[in-house]
Scaffold this motif. Structure first.
Motif, PDB file in Angstrom:
ATOM      1  N   ILE A  62       0.867  -1.169   0.000  1.00  0.00           N
ATOM      2  CA  ILE A  62       0.000   0.000   0.000  1.00  0.00           C
ATOM      3  C   ILE A  62       0.905   1.220   0.000  1.00  0.00           C
ATOM      4  CG2 ILE A  62      -1.673   1.383   1.289  1.00  0.00           C
ATOM      5  CD1 ILE A  62      -2.870  -1.210   2.348  1.00  0.00           C
ATOM      6  N   ASP A  63       0.781   2.021  -1.045  1.00  0.00           N
ATOM      7  CA  ASP A  63       1.507   3.276  -1.148  1.00  0.00           C
ATOM      8  C   ASP A  63       0.640   4.349  -0.500  1.00  0.00           C
ATOM      9  OD1 ASP A  63       2.791   5.626  -1.868  1.00  0.00           O
ATOM     10  OD2 ASP A  63       2.806   5.194  -4.016  1.00  0.00           O
ATOM     11  N   LEU A  64       1.152   4.963   0.556  1.00  0.00           N
ATOM     12  CA  LEU A  64       0.348   5.939   1.288  1.00  0.00           C
ATOM     13  C   LEU A  64       0.235   7.291   0.596  1.00  0.00           C
ATOM     14  CD1 LEU A  64       1.308   5.229   4.993  1.00  0.00           C
ATOM     15  CD2 LEU A  64      -0.759   4.576   3.759  1.00  0.00           C
ATOM     16  N   TYR A  65       1.027   7.526  -0.459  1.00  0.00           N
ATOM     17  CA  TYR A  65       0.909   8.834  -1.114  1.00  0.00           C
ATOM     18  C   TYR A  65      -0.515   9.096  -1.607  1.00  0.00           C
ATOM     19  CZ  TYR A  65       1.658  12.968  -3.847  1.00  0.00           C
ATOM     20  OH  TYR A  65       1.561  14.233  -4.336  1.00  0.00           O
ATOM     21  N   PRO A  66      -1.106   8.214  -2.435  1.00  0.00           N
ATOM     22  CA  PRO A  66      -2.477   8.512  -2.874  1.00  0.00           C
ATOM     23  C   PRO A  66      -3.485   8.463  -1.738  1.00  0.00           C
ATOM     24  CG  PRO A  66      -1.730   6.404  -3.775  1.00  0.00           C
ATOM     25  CD  PRO A  66      -0.557   7.032  -3.097  1.00  0.00           C
ATOM     26  N   VAL A  67      -3.250   7.618  -0.755  1.00  0.00           N
ATOM     27  CA  VAL A  67      -4.150   7.519   0.402  1.00  0.00           C
ATOM     28  C   VAL A  67      -4.150   8.831   1.173  1.00  0.00           C
ATOM     29  CG1 VAL A  67      -4.501   6.364   2.631  1.00  0.00           C
ATOM     30  CG2 VAL A  67      -3.844   5.020   0.603  1.00  0.00           C
TER      31      VAL A  67
END
Length: 110
Positions: A62-67
């Motif tokens: 899970i890449d937190l940038y878009p989140v």
């Protein structure tokens, strides 16, 4: 890359059961700028390499940038403590929500 191989060897857990949650470049998230602008920074290069290598080895990521970007655009609440860079309760909630919505979580609960 070496670490990712050691993780499988020492944990005895198959890669599809492991989830990497990769932090965002948070100051840039607050400015709402595209991640491509920061991909050549040290942290940007390291993030991209970790995500790529983990996915190539069939780990979940899970890449937190878009989140964080989506959440910040809606709520305008920062994700770290006032005294250091650790995630605050809002950051942990955003991460929890992303995990619950992930394919990895669905797979674990089948």
């Amino acid at each position: 890359q070496f670490y990712l191989g050691l993780l499988l060897y020492h944990s005895g857990i198959p890669p599809d059961k492991i989830l990497f949650v990769v932090d965002a470049i948070r100051p840039d998230t607050y400015r709402g700028e595209p991640i491509e602008k920061y991909e050549n920074s040290y942290f940007g290069v390291m993030r991209k390499e970790l995500i790529t290598q983990a996915k190539n080895r069939n780990y979940n990521v899970i890449d937190l940038y878009p989140v964080f970007l989506e959440d910040y655009l809606i709520n305008q609440i920062r994700f770290e403590s006032d005294i250091d860079a650790h995630w605050n309760s809002h950051g942990h909630k955003a991460i929890f929500d992303a995990i619950i919505k992930s394919d990895w979580y669905d797979m674990l609960n089948k």
